[in-house]
Design an enzyme around this catalytic site. Structure first.
Site, PDB file in Angstrom:
ATOM      1  N   GLU A 170       0.843  -1.204   0.000  1.00  0.00           N
ATOM      2  CA  GLU A 170       0.000   0.000   0.000  1.00  0.00           C
ATOM      3  C   GLU A 170       0.876   1.251   0.000  1.00  0.00           C
ATOM      4  O   GLU A 170       0.628   2.205  -0.736  1.00  0.00           O
ATOM      5  CB  GLU A 170      -0.887   0.021   1.260  1.00  0.00           C
ATOM      6  CG  GLU A 170      -1.805  -1.191   1.406  1.00  0.00           C
ATOM      7  CD  GLU A 170      -1.168  -2.375   2.126  1.00  0.00           C
ATOM      8  OE1 GLU A 170       0.055  -2.580   1.984  1.00  0.00           O
ATOM      9  OE2 GLU A 170      -1.892  -3.100   2.818  1.00  0.00           O
TER      10      GLU A 170
ATOM     11  N   CYS B 115      -2.152  -3.806   7.200  1.00  0.00           N
ATOM     12  CA  CYS B 115      -1.739  -4.062   8.581  1.00  0.00           C
ATOM     13  C   CYS B 115      -2.147  -2.929   9.506  1.00  0.00           C
ATOM     14  O   CYS B 115      -2.370  -1.792   9.082  1.00  0.00           O
ATOM     15  CB  CYS B 115      -0.241  -4.323   8.643  1.00  0.00           C
ATOM     16  SG  CYS B 115       0.760  -2.906   8.211  1.00  0.00           S
TER      17      CYS B 115
ATOM     18  N   ARG C  55      21.461 -28.062  -9.281  1.00  0.00           N
ATOM     19  CA  ARG C  55      22.407 -27.836 -10.367  1.00  0.00           C
ATOM     20  C   ARG C  55      21.773 -27.768 -11.753  1.00  0.00           C
ATOM     21  O   ARG C  55      22.375 -27.239 -12.669  1.00  0.00           O
ATOM     22  CB  ARG C  55      23.475 -28.924 -10.375  1.00  0.00           C
ATOM     23  CG  ARG C  55      22.917 -30.334 -10.557  1.00  0.00           C
ATOM     24  CD  ARG C  55      23.937 -31.373 -10.146  1.00  0.00           C
ATOM     25  NE  ARG C  55      23.393 -32.726 -10.196  1.00  0.00           N
ATOM     26  CZ  ARG C  55      22.699 -33.273  -9.210  1.00  0.00           C
ATOM     27  NH1 ARG C  55      22.428 -32.580  -8.128  1.00  0.00           N
ATOM     28  NH2 ARG C  55      22.271 -34.512  -9.312  1.00  0.00           N
TER      29      ARG C  55
ATOM     30  N   GLU D 244      12.800 -35.023   1.053  1.00  0.00           N
ATOM     31  CA  GLU D 244      13.021 -35.879  -0.126  1.00  0.00           C
ATOM     32  C   GLU D 244      13.205 -37.356   0.199  1.00  0.00           C
ATOM     33  O   GLU D 244      13.481 -38.148  -0.684  1.00  0.00           O
ATOM     34  CB  GLU D 244      14.240 -35.367  -0.913  1.00  0.00           C
ATOM     35  CG  GLU D 244      14.008 -34.029  -1.574  1.00  0.00           C
ATOM     36  CD  GLU D 244      14.771 -33.886  -2.881  1.00  0.00           C
ATOM     37  OE1 GLU D 244      15.008 -34.894  -3.566  1.00  0.00           O
ATOM     38  OE2 GLU D 244      15.147 -32.749  -3.194  1.00  0.00           O
TER      39      GLU D 244
HETATM   40  C1  AOF Z   1       0.505  -5.145   4.528  1.00  0.00           C
HETATM   41  N1  AOF Z   1       1.056  -4.948   3.311  1.00  0.00           N
HETATM   42  O1  AOF Z   1       2.608  -5.368   1.774  1.00  0.00           O
HETATM   43  C2  AOF Z   1       2.681  -6.604   3.753  1.00  0.00           C
HETATM   44  C3  AOF Z   1       2.068  -6.836   5.004  1.00  0.00           C
HETATM   45  O2  AOF Z   1       7.824  -6.028   9.731  1.00  0.00           O
HETATM   46  P1  AOF Z   1       6.864  -5.362   8.815  1.00  0.00           P
HETATM   47  O3  AOF Z   1       6.509  -3.970   9.214  1.00  0.00           O
HETATM   48  O4  AOF Z   1       7.258  -5.455   7.354  1.00  0.00           O
HETATM   49  O5  AOF Z   1       5.494  -6.182   8.960  1.00  0.00           O
HETATM   50  C4  AOF Z   1       5.413  -7.517   8.515  1.00  0.00           C
HETATM   51  C5  AOF Z   1       4.009  -8.009   8.718  1.00  0.00           C
HETATM   52  O6  AOF Z   1       3.100  -7.139   8.027  1.00  0.00           O
HETATM   53  C6  AOF Z   1       3.788  -9.388   8.117  1.00  0.00           C
HETATM   54  O7  AOF Z   1       4.000 -10.409   9.061  1.00  0.00           O
HETATM   55  C7  AOF Z   1       2.335  -9.316   7.706  1.00  0.00           C
HETATM   56  O8  AOF Z   1       1.488  -9.523   8.806  1.00  0.00           O
HETATM   57  C8  AOF Z   1       2.194  -7.868   7.266  1.00  0.00           C
HETATM   58  N2  AOF Z   1       2.573  -7.759   5.845  1.00  0.00           N
HETATM   59  N3  AOF Z   1       0.978  -6.112   5.338  1.00  0.00           N
HETATM   60  O9  AOF Z   1      -0.432  -4.426   4.924  1.00  0.00           O
HETATM   61  C9  AOF Z   1       2.114  -5.623   2.881  1.00  0.00           C
HETATM   62  N4  AOF Z   1       3.796  -7.267   3.373  1.00  0.00           N
HETATM   63 ZN    ZN Z   2       1.243  -2.811   6.060  1.00  0.00          ZN
END
Ligand code: AOF
Ligand code: ZN
Length: 359
Positions: free
Chosen positions: A46, A71, A204, A291
């Site tokens: 975002e 997030c 490889r 494996e």
């Molecule tokens: C989002 N957009 O593109 C991603 C998210 O350590 P940080 O700040 O990078 O947070 C990692 C956590 O954020 C990851 O475990 C997941 O819950 C979320 N990833 N969230 O809104 C994103 N990559």
């Molecule tokens: Zn985020």
């Protein structure tokens, strides 16, 4: 959302333990901007999108589409939900909720509390599919695990010890396997296979022009509870990836005479697969390909921890005897021809956080 999934995949080699996330900003019928999470520790999808637009851009009539819930926590980057609210975006369309306990519905709640219209579940299954590894890592706190073997048309995975070694897979299947080996963090075998086959466990065949190096080859993991294996003399000159020995006696690091890193990791006497996979994740292995041999694979299948099961079946070769392939009665879900080999795949159903269960 389909575009988001395509964008998200660009981050595949770089996101590490993070999910693959893509985002698209739509106004009317037009896509105004795109973004994706380009690497561990870098801007979330975002923010990457918003950074592409001028700071005075008006988001008034725009809809933001993203495959994972924005997030709500302060991690290595500030909360995306706050940024969305701050920019005045009025509608957000989401593929799946984020199972990370720090988020888990709180991103959606934060947006709704600020009056943003939120729709969850568009292309839900594809969005889950893309981030299966992340979902297992974060909600089960263990490494994502793929069980793999090759089988002859009459159901054998290897010759008996007294017989010459059986080469089962054709070139296309081997190339596929080596691509897979290049994609996972580690390959695991039991000590029996380590001693009997002296496998190189490298990738490889992916591209003959690529020089094999440390960073390219997955970590080699040997399940050797009683420390029966010989790790002092590595079998080939070109393989330099570390060897991690899961055993019940000791922790510690050593270096082989050829300079390979040997990492001993102590596991409980009565280990179970769940715990082994947790230990692997603690050792930065988020994705492991198991494996063999038969005993190791059958133990894994019985445990229910195999997130994916893959069989490369040579439909023409008959061995007439040897070690039979693991019994897998659950039924295959997908299949694909690789030359004369048939790749059959089963994927475990994951428990996915639903909106009704979220906070
Ligand atoms: C989002 N957009 O593109 C991603 C998210 O350590 P940080 O700040 O990078 O947070 C990692 C956590 O954020 C990851 O475990 C997941 O819950 C979320 N990833 N969230 O809104 C994103 N990559
Ligand atoms: Zn985020």
């Amino acid at each position: 959302m389909r575009k988001c999934l395509q964008l998200a995949e660009k981050g595949k080699p770089f996101v590490g333990l993070n999910p693959m996330v893509g985002s698209v900003l739509v106004k009317g019928d037009a896509v105004v901007a795109e973004g994706y999470h380009a690497g561990f520790g870098l801007a979330h999808a975002e923010k990457a999108l918003i950074e592409k637009l001028p700071s005075d851009f008006s988001y008034q009539d725009c809809t933001l589409v993203v495959n994972l819930e924005p997030c709500s926590h302060h991690g290595k980057t500030p909360p995306c939900a706050d940024l969305i609210v701050e920019k005045g975006i009025k509608k957000v369309v989401i593929g799946t909720l984020d199972p990370n306990p720090l988020v888990a519905g709180k991103g959606v709640a934060r947006l709704r509390a600020a009056g943003v219209e939120v729709e969850v579940g568009v292309l839900h299954d594809q969005c889950v599919q893309l981030n299966r590894k992340f979902f297992v890592n974060i909600s089960e706190n263990r490494s994502y695990c793929i069980a793999k073997w090759a089988s002859t048309a009459d159901g054998f995975m290897a010759s008996s010890p007294e017989m010459p070694r059986l080469m089962i897979s054709g070139e296309d299947a081997q190339n596929h396997l080596h691509w897979l080996r290049g994609y996972v963090d580690a390959i695991l075998v039991g000590v029996g296979t380590w001693e009997a086959d002296k496998p190189r466990l490298d990738c490889r065949m992916v591209d003959p022009d690529i020089e094999i190096s440390d960073s390219f080859n997955p970590v080699r993991v040997v399940l050797d509870p009683n420390l029966r294996g010989n790790y002092q003399v590595d079998r080939v000159d070109v393989v330099f990836s570390p060897i991690l020995v899961l055993n019940t006696f000791k922790d510690g690091e050593e270096v082989t005479p050829r300079g390979n890193k040997l990492h001993f990791v102590k596991i409980p006497n009565l280990w179970v697969w769940d715990e082994l996979l947790q230990i692997l994740l603690q050792n930065k292995i988020s994705h492991v390909l198991v494996e063999g041999g038969k005993k190791t694979l059958e133990g894994l299948l019985l445990s229910g921890c195999a997130d994916e099961i893959m069989e490369y079946r040579n439909t023409e070769l008959r061995a007439g005897g040897g070690i039979t392939s693991p019994d897998f009665p659950n039924g295959w879900q997908f299949q694909q021809w690789l030359g004369k080999d048939l790749l059959r795949v089963y994927k475990r159903n994951l428990e996915i956080l639903e909106e009704s269960d979220a906070v």
